[in-house]
Write a protein that holds these residues in place. Structure first.
Motif, PDB file in Angstrom:
ATOM      1  N   ALA A 420       0.996  -1.315  -0.271  1.00 30.67           N
ATOM      2  CA  ALA A 420       0.113  -0.090   0.243  1.00 30.67           C
ATOM      3  C   ALA A 420       0.640   1.072   0.152  1.00 30.67           C
ATOM      4  O   ALA A 420       1.065   1.788  -0.874  1.00 30.67           O
ATOM      5  CB  ALA A 420      -0.906  -0.225   1.211  1.00 30.67           C
ATOM      6  N   ILE A 421       1.672   1.579   0.258  1.00 30.14           N
ATOM      7  CA  ILE A 421       2.323   2.547   0.776  1.00 30.14           C
ATOM      8  C   ILE A 421       3.566   2.640  -0.379  1.00 30.14           C
ATOM      9  O   ILE A 421       3.270   3.820  -0.762  1.00 30.14           O
ATOM     10  CB  ILE A 421       3.651   2.840   2.264  1.00 30.14           C
ATOM     11  CG1 ILE A 421       4.380   1.461   2.371  1.00 30.14           C
ATOM     12  CG2 ILE A 421       2.011   2.588   3.244  1.00 30.14           C
ATOM     13  CD1 ILE A 421       5.415   1.756   3.777  1.00 30.14           C
ATOM     14  N   ILE A 422       3.790   1.706  -0.542  1.00 30.86           N
ATOM     15  CA  ILE A 422       5.203   1.656  -2.763  1.00 30.86           C
ATOM     16  C   ILE A 422       3.939   2.151  -2.811  1.00 30.86           C
ATOM     17  O   ILE A 422       4.663   3.692  -4.155  1.00 30.86           O
ATOM     18  CB  ILE A 422       5.013   0.336  -2.634  1.00 30.86           C
ATOM     19  CG1 ILE A 422       6.837  -0.016  -1.910  1.00 30.86           C
ATOM     20  CG2 ILE A 422       5.886   0.783  -4.138  1.00 30.86           C
ATOM     21  CD1 ILE A 422       6.657  -1.349  -2.154  1.00 30.86           C
ATOM     22  N   MET A 423       2.900   2.118  -3.071  1.00 31.86           N
ATOM     23  CA  MET A 423       1.601   2.631  -4.458  1.00 31.86           C
ATOM     24  C   MET A 423       0.963   4.045  -4.003  1.00 31.86           C
ATOM     25  O   MET A 423       0.650   4.771  -4.706  1.00 31.86           O
ATOM     26  CB  MET A 423       0.361   1.467  -4.089  1.00 31.86           C
ATOM     27  CG  MET A 423       0.537   0.223  -4.818  1.00 31.86           C
ATOM     28  SD  MET A 423      -0.554  -0.809  -4.421  1.00 31.86           S
ATOM     29  CE  MET A 423      -2.133   0.363  -5.402  1.00 31.86           C
ATOM     30  N   LEU A 424       1.417   4.195  -2.882  1.00 31.67           N
ATOM     31  CA  LEU A 424       0.697   5.815  -1.790  1.00 31.67           C
ATOM     32  C   LEU A 424       2.152   6.920  -1.816  1.00 31.67           C
ATOM     33  O   LEU A 424       1.950   7.608  -1.339  1.00 31.67           O
ATOM     34  CB  LEU A 424       0.126   5.847  -0.522  1.00 31.67           C
ATOM     35  CG  LEU A 424      -1.591   5.603  -1.331  1.00 31.67           C
ATOM     36  CD1 LEU A 424      -1.956   4.746   0.057  1.00 31.67           C
ATOM     37  CD2 LEU A 424      -2.052   5.505  -2.443  1.00 31.67           C
ATOM     38  N   SER A 425       3.181   6.636  -2.283  1.00 34.16           N
ATOM     39  CA  SER A 425       4.437   7.159  -1.745  1.00 34.16           C
ATOM     40  C   SER A 425       4.319   8.823  -2.168  1.00 34.16           C
ATOM     41  O   SER A 425       5.237   9.192  -1.951  1.00 34.16           O
ATOM     42  CB  SER A 425       5.629   5.997  -2.091  1.00 34.16           C
ATOM     43  OG  SER A 425       6.050   5.686  -3.311  1.00 34.16           O
ATOM     44  N   ASN A 426       4.391   8.536  -3.788  1.00 31.47           N
ATOM     45  CA  ASN A 426       3.958   9.267  -4.302  1.00 31.47           C
ATOM     46  C   ASN A 426       4.032  10.953  -3.703  1.00 31.47           C
ATOM     47  O   ASN A 426       3.621  11.846  -3.342  1.00 31.47           O
ATOM     48  CB  ASN A 426       3.321   9.450  -5.786  1.00 31.47           C
ATOM     49  CG  ASN A 426       4.878   8.768  -6.954  1.00 31.47           C
ATOM     50  OD1 ASN A 426       6.191   9.344  -6.675  1.00 31.47           O
ATOM     51  ND2 ASN A 426       4.510   8.502  -7.403  1.00 31.47           N
TER      52      ASN A 426
END
Length: 463
Positions: A420-426
């Motif tokens: 999840a945080i990889i997908m939302l990191s931007n």
């Protein structure tokens, strides 16, 4: 039945830790570190400035209290028993990998805690949030949030709390010869008093216990380091050599050191696991990055300071080569070697405070996720009863099973949260850039959702 359960848990742990999480934890942490331009090191001084800032606690939980709730959960069994278990199974080299996962994992901690602040919501006590909320609001995947909520409720509220009470009961049996069931009953009663008092009572208790216990433990460790200063070069050489297989100890080799260091490091500092964001979301701050940085400091406090203190005490004693010692009993034996018989008692008292603070912090993580599931008051009551049951059960059961269960649930949580945080990191990087820009302009940063183009489903940051 127990044997079958142990085999299933062992298989799950092998798949998760040997083939998936080792690469994902280090890879994600490294990516976040580089992409954020080493946020965990660049803003180290800023973390201390922010944690001292006053806050309007009437609106909710202060940044320092939120830091203490998450640190209360981190600073516990993992710091005393977990480090000892890592060294006894993986050798001294496990300490090196514990440090590494903390240093790169601190960037993961920053990302997840900043996201938790961005997507927090208001409730009757102030604010709440965490991975389940940003999975639902930012990714639009409520099923993912539901799965995470169930995992963290079972993992922290039930499994991890059985680990904490297990360690307390073993420590008091070793130090005072007390019956483990009596110890378990005592922990159950005190836990009940706190968890039925709500998040503000949890925050107040944590804010008292955490600074006192951490400071006392580090002072003892510093004393031991100073009195054994001539042995330090040899100790560091042993850690580095064993980490890369140059000096294999106990037949563990580099692979065992790597596995144990990363497992126990994650259990202790929880960076990227998705637990601390549940506490971070409760804080009243003017900008999400502020709490993201404050929570990142918790990773350093936990692993670089407190876990290292335990590792040094054990390695300088030489007790880790004794086959019969593992977990909290190894830490007790090591401290007693340095300071005499009172070391046994000191560790027992320390583990009581460390682990009890973890129990109440862990409990809160489960409660806030039951709220995400729209749980009724009856469900919350059932959860509280289940927590108390597992606290008592953990005080009676064996060491290996509870640690294996903890590894499996912890690994499953970390896997879902990291995706999840990889997908939302931007989003987190854009929020960080907004904070940096305002600081360059000499402002005390204030965040509004309009500051980041395209930011949607944000409840608490409207102008």
């Amino acid at each position: 039945m127990v044997s079958f359960l142990e085999n299933v848990i062992a298989l799950g742990n092998t798949i998760l830790w040997s083939y998936v999480l080792i690469f994902l934890l280090i890879g994600a942490g490294t990516y976040f570190t580089i992409k954020s331009n080493f946020v965990q090191f660049r803003f180290f001084k800023e973390m201390f400035r922010l944690i001292k800032q006053p806050s309007d606690k009437e609106k909710g939980v202060s940044p320092f209290q939120a830091f203490c709730i998450s640190t209360a959960s981190k600073v516990g069994t993992g710091n005393l028993a977990g480090v000892a278990l890592a060294i006894s199974v993986g050798g001294p080299g496990a300490v090196f990998w514990m440090w590494l996962i903390a240093l790169v994992g601190a960037a993961s901690s920053f990302i997840e805690n900043t996201l938790a602040q961005v997507y927090k919501i208001k409730d009757k006590s102030g604010y709440r949030g965490g991975p389940a909320y940003y999975m639902d609001k930012a990714l639009g995947k409520r099923w993912m949030g539901v799965l995470f909520s169930v995992l963290i409720t079972v993992c922290f509220g039930l499994v991890f709390n059985s680990v904490q009470s297990n360690t307390i009961s073993f420590a008091f049996e070793e130090a005072f010869g007390l019956n483990r069931s009596v110890v378990g009953l005592g922990v159950l009663l005190v836990t009940a008093t706190v968890i039925f008092g709500g998040v503000k009572r949890i925050a107040k208790v944590s804010a008292i216990i955490v600074p006192i216990m951490a400071s006392a433990y580090i002072i003892i460790a510093l004393f031991i380091l100073i009195t054994n200063i001539t042995m330090l070069p040899e100790m560091f050489s042993l850690i580095i050599g064993d980490a890369f297989g140059f000096k294999p100890v106990l037949g563990g080799g580099a692979a065992a050191a790597l596995m144990q260091g990363i497992r126990r490091g994650l259990f202790s500092n929880e960076a990227g696991m998705g637990s601390a964001p549940n506490a971070a979301a409760t804080a009243v701050v003017s900008h999400p990055v502020k709490q993201g940085l404050i929570q990142t400091l918790g990773v350093f406090t936990d692993t670089i300071f407190i876990c290292s203190a335990t590792a040094f005490i054990i390695l300088l004693s030489g007790e880790y080569v004794n086959d019969g010692l593992s977990g909290i009993q190894l830490t007790q034996a090591a401290l007693s070697f340095h300071v005499g018989s009172w070391g046994n008692t000191f560790i027992a008292i320390s583990i009581l405070l460390f682990s009890f603070s973890s129990i109440i912090g862990n409990y809160y993580y489960g409660e806030t996720n039951i709220e995400f599931l729209k749980g009724s008051k009856m469900l919350v009551l059932c959860y509280r009863v289940a927590v108390l049951f597992m606290v008592f059960f953990g005080s009676l059961t064996g060491l290996d099973l509870v640690w294996s269960m903890a590894d499996l649930f912890m690994g499953s949580m970390a896997l879902i949260n990291l995706i999840a945080i990889i997908m939302l990191s931007n989003i987190a990087f854009k929020v960080l850039n907004d904070y940096i820009q305002q600081r360059k302009e000499g402002k005390d940063p204030i965040f509004y959702s309009k500051n980041v183009k395209g930011l949607e489903n944000v409840e608490c940051w409207e102008e």
